[in-house]
Write a protein that holds these residues in place. Structure first.
Motif, mmCIF file in Angstrom:
data_model
loop_
_atom_site.group_PDB
_atom_site.id
_atom_site.type_symbol
_atom_site.label_atom_id
_atom_site.label_comp_id
_atom_site.label_asym_id
_atom_site.label_seq_id
_atom_site.Cartn_x
_atom_site.Cartn_y
_atom_site.Cartn_z
ATOM 1 N N CYS A 112 0.824 -1.206 0.000
ATOM 2 C CA CYS A 112 0.000 0.000 0.000
ATOM 3 C C CYS A 112 0.857 1.253 0.000
ATOM 4 O O CYS A 112 2.072 1.207 0.183
ATOM 5 N N ILE A 113 0.178 2.369 -0.192
ATOM 6 C CA ILE A 113 0.755 3.703 -0.038
ATOM 7 C C ILE A 113 0.187 4.261 1.256
ATOM 8 O O ILE A 113 -1.026 4.257 1.464
ATOM 9 N N SER A 114 1.038 4.726 2.145
ATOM 10 C CA SER A 114 0.601 5.248 3.437
ATOM 11 C C SER A 114 1.026 6.703 3.573
ATOM 12 O O SER A 114 2.215 7.022 3.445
ATOM 13 N N ILE A 115 0.052 7.578 3.821
ATOM 14 C CA ILE A 115 0.331 9.013 3.972
ATOM 15 C C ILE A 115 -0.443 9.530 5.182
ATOM 16 O O ILE A 115 -1.662 9.358 5.262
ATOM 17 N N ALA A 116 0.249 10.161 6.103
ATOM 18 C CA ALA A 116 -0.386 10.786 7.260
ATOM 19 C C ALA A 116 0.006 12.256 7.319
ATOM 20 O O ALA A 116 1.113 12.629 6.923
ATOM 21 N N VAL A 127 -4.264 8.353 5.116
ATOM 22 C CA VAL A 127 -4.827 7.432 4.134
ATOM 23 C C VAL A 127 -3.888 6.239 3.964
ATOM 24 O O VAL A 127 -2.669 6.354 4.095
ATOM 25 N N VAL A 128 -4.489 5.098 3.702
ATOM 26 C CA VAL A 128 -3.777 3.892 3.302
ATOM 27 C C VAL A 128 -4.468 3.416 2.031
ATOM 28 O O VAL A 128 -5.651 3.078 2.046
ATOM 29 N N TYR A 129 -3.728 3.413 0.925
ATOM 30 C CA TYR A 129 -4.319 3.099 -0.370
ATOM 31 C C TYR A 129 -3.736 1.803 -0.895
ATOM 32 O O TYR A 129 -2.520 1.655 -1.049
ATOM 33 N N ASP A 130 -4.608 0.847 -1.165
ATOM 34 C CA ASP A 130 -4.230 -0.424 -1.769
ATOM 35 C C ASP A 130 -4.451 -0.287 -3.274
ATOM 36 O O ASP A 130 -5.584 -0.357 -3.748
ATOM 37 N N PRO A 131 -3.392 -0.079 -4.066
ATOM 38 C CA PRO A 131 -3.590 0.235 -5.490
ATOM 39 C C PRO A 131 -4.026 -0.957 -6.332
ATOM 40 O O PRO A 131 -4.631 -0.767 -7.392
ATOM 41 N N LEU A 205 -3.012 -2.591 9.642
ATOM 42 C CA LEU A 205 -3.783 -1.662 10.481
ATOM 43 C C LEU A 205 -5.072 -1.241 9.786
ATOM 44 O O LEU A 205 -6.132 -1.139 10.424
ATOM 45 N N ALA A 206 -5.011 -1.012 8.484
ATOM 46 C CA ALA A 206 -6.218 -0.644 7.741
ATOM 47 C C ALA A 206 -7.243 -1.771 7.772
ATOM 48 O O ALA A 206 -8.453 -1.526 7.870
ATOM 49 N N HIS A 207 -6.773 -3.009 7.717
ATOM 50 C CA HIS A 207 -7.696 -4.144 7.782
ATOM 51 C C HIS A 207 -8.338 -4.253 9.165
ATOM 52 O O HIS A 207 -9.498 -4.674 9.274
ATOM 53 N N VAL A 208 -7.621 -3.888 10.217
ATOM 54 C CA VAL A 208 -8.236 -3.815 11.544
ATOM 55 C C VAL A 208 -9.321 -2.747 11.555
ATOM 56 O O VAL A 208 -10.428 -2.959 12.065
ATOM 57 N N ALA A 209 -9.017 -1.584 10.977
ATOM 58 C CA ALA A 209 -9.996 -0.488 10.930
ATOM 59 C C ALA A 209 -11.251 -0.883 10.160
ATOM 60 O O ALA A 209 -12.353 -0.426 10.468
ATOM 61 N N ALA A 210 -11.079 -1.753 9.160
ATOM 62 C CA ALA A 210 -12.227 -2.197 8.355
ATOM 63 C C ALA A 210 -12.972 -3.359 8.992
ATOM 64 O O ALA A 210 -14.071 -3.703 8.541
ATOM 65 N N GLY A 211 -12.386 -3.995 10.017
ATOM 66 C CA GLY A 211 -13.012 -5.152 10.637
ATOM 67 C C GLY A 211 -12.719 -6.453 9.924
ATOM 68 O O GLY A 211 -13.375 -7.463 10.167
ATOM 69 N N TRP A 212 -11.705 -6.471 9.049
ATOM 70 C CA TRP A 212 -11.358 -7.672 8.286
ATOM 71 C C TRP A 212 -10.372 -8.549 9.037
ATOM 72 O O TRP A 212 -10.181 -9.712 8.676
ATOM 73 N N GLY A 229 -2.104 4.338 9.568
ATOM 74 C CA GLY A 229 -2.882 3.192 10.010
ATOM 75 C C GLY A 229 -3.360 3.307 11.438
ATOM 76 O O GLY A 229 -4.498 2.917 11.755
ATOM 77 N N ALA A 230 -2.526 3.832 12.323
ATOM 78 C CA ALA A 230 -2.945 4.019 13.717
ATOM 79 C C ALA A 230 -4.125 4.975 13.804
ATOM 80 O O ALA A 230 -5.080 4.740 14.567
ATOM 81 N N PHE A 231 -4.081 6.039 13.029
ATOM 82 C CA PHE A 231 -5.173 7.006 13.028
ATOM 83 C C PHE A 231 -6.452 6.373 12.478
ATOM 84 O O PHE A 231 -7.549 6.601 12.984
ATOM 85 N N LEU A 232 -6.314 5.555 11.458
ATOM 86 C CA LEU A 232 -7.464 4.829 10.922
ATOM 87 C C LEU A 232 -8.120 3.974 12.001
ATOM 88 O O LEU A 232 -9.355 3.953 12.137
ATOM 89 N N VAL A 233 -7.309 3.255 12.754
ATOM 90 C CA VAL A 233 -7.850 2.359 13.779
ATOM 91 C C VAL A 233 -8.622 3.142 14.834
ATOM 92 O O VAL A 233 -9.767 2.802 15.169
ATOM 93 N N THR A 234 -8.017 4.182 15.366
ATOM 94 C CA THR A 234 -8.689 4.918 16.434
ATOM 95 C C THR A 234 -9.927 5.658 15.929
ATOM 96 O O THR A 234 -10.949 5.704 16.614
ATOM 97 N N GLN A 235 -9.868 6.198 14.730
ATOM 98 C CA GLN A 235 -11.020 6.924 14.192
ATOM 99 C C GLN A 235 -12.155 5.991 13.780
ATOM 100 O O GLN A 235 -13.300 6.430 13.644
ATOM 101 N N SER A 236 -11.871 4.711 13.619
ATOM 102 C CA SER A 236 -12.929 3.740 13.322
ATOM 103 C C SER A 236 -13.529 3.160 14.601
ATOM 104 O O SER A 236 -14.458 2.352 14.535
ATOM 105 N N GLY A 237 -12.988 3.559 15.749
ATOM 106 C CA GLY A 237 -13.505 3.079 17.025
ATOM 107 C C GLY A 237 -12.663 2.026 17.688
ATOM 108 O O GLY A 237 -12.993 1.538 18.774
ATOM 109 N N GLY A 238 -11.539 1.652 17.061
ATOM 110 C CA GLY A 238 -10.658 0.648 17.627
ATOM 111 C C GLY A 238 -9.654 1.250 18.600
ATOM 112 O O GLY A 238 -9.700 2.440 18.936
ATOM 113 N N THR A 239 -8.721 0.422 19.033
ATOM 114 C CA THR A 239 -7.713 0.814 20.024
ATOM 115 C C THR A 239 -6.316 0.618 19.449
ATOM 116 O O THR A 239 -6.032 -0.426 18.844
#
Length: 291
Positions: A112-116, A127-131, A205-212, A229-239
């Motif tokens: 992926c491409i990861s940009i924070a 963002v985490v982008y799976d091209p 981390l993105a897959h955790v945020a998606a629940g996969w 990815g860490a920001f994705l997890v916390t903003q999706s309600g994860g830890t």
């Protein structure tokens, strides 16, 4: 043991959304480059060792991302895996142009491409982008999204039904901990329904945020590996729990070790593994790899 939980910065909702959109545009802007190169017989060089690969596309991708973000947000500085630290703006962009380069170089479709974007040291958009799958995971002050739809993961409440994605144990972990980390991996395999070594921390981390997947963990990471990815997890309600080797409190994405899980996940065994290994390393005087 020192640890932190990542949390959003007080940046405005409007600024956070603008930075997220800018990051999305920059990530998509290199998607065609990586899709064309994937499985094309590309060559790779090594960095620290034969496990740590880099290609010409890592460098080209980071240059394009930096150029696009500079145009979209002039008040920017950059910290990239390949280009290092440069610039002096208020907004810090933390970039991994290809997270999972080994997968990319070997034709495995999990990178992926990861940009924070960070303001005052705190991540406010990512963002985490799976091209290859054309999946855009994104987060701002309002929440986390997959291709624009809100992410609301539901994790397994019983670890016997839970799944884990992790890069652990890496060759560096084996060199540092010896049989201890192999025993710890066996403990994870025994406790959880499935444990997968996918070798892209940001996408895990993105897959955790998606629940996969329910849980992910990693040792001796860099900020560009985990910031988005860490920001994705916390903003999706994860830890997202960050662990340090010393007693200095840092932003969560600056910490070397992490454990992340979806909301309600049973992460007891994974937590015990991380805490035990970190305690052993601290007791032995280990302070992490140089970044």
């Amino acid at each position: 043991m020192p640890e932190q939980t990542s949390s959003p910065s007080p940046a405005s909702v409007q600024e956070s959304a603008h930075l997220r959109q800018s990051a999305e545009d920059a990530a998509r802007g290199v998607g065609d480059l990586l899709r064309k190169a994937f499985r094309s017989g590309l060559s790779a060089d090594t960095k620290r060792n034969h496990h740590d690969l880099v290609t010409e596309y890592d460098h080209a991708s980071e240059r394009r991302i930096t150029e696009q973000l500079s145009a979209a947000v002039p008040d920017s500085r950059f910290r990239g895996e390949e280009g290092g630290v440069h610039g002096s703006g208020r907004v810090e962009w933390i970039i991994d142009p290809i997270d999972g380069t080994s997968n990319f170089a070997h034709g495995v479709a999990f990178f992926c491409i990861s940009i924070a974007a960070a303001v005052d040291g705190e991540v406010v958009a990512g963002v985490v982008y799976d091209p290859i799958a054309s999946l855009m995971f994104a987060a701002d002050a309002d929440g986390a999204y997959l291709d624009g739809a809100p992410l609301r993961p539901v994790a397994a409440a019983d670890e016997r039904q839970g799944s884990v994605m992790t890069d652990f144990p890496s060759s560096e972990d084996i060199a540092t901990d010896g049989p201890v980390c192999l025993e710890a991996f066996a403990e994870l395999v025994t406790a959880y329904s499935t444990v997968r070594r996918k070798v892209s921390g940001a996408l895990e981390l993105a897959h955790v945020a998606a629940g996969w997947t329910d849980i992910t963990l990693g040792f001796d990471t860099n900020p560009w590996d985990v910031a988005a990815g860490a920001f994705l997890v916390t903003q999706s309600g994860g830890t997202y729990r960050a662990f340090e080797y010393d007693d200095v409190t840092r932003p969560a994405h600056e910490a070397p070790t992490y454990l992340a899980h979806g909301p309600g996940a049973d992460a007891a065994t994974a937590t015990a593994v991380v805490e035990r290994i970190m305690a052993g390393r601290r007791a032995a005087g280990y302070r992490g790899k140089s970044r």
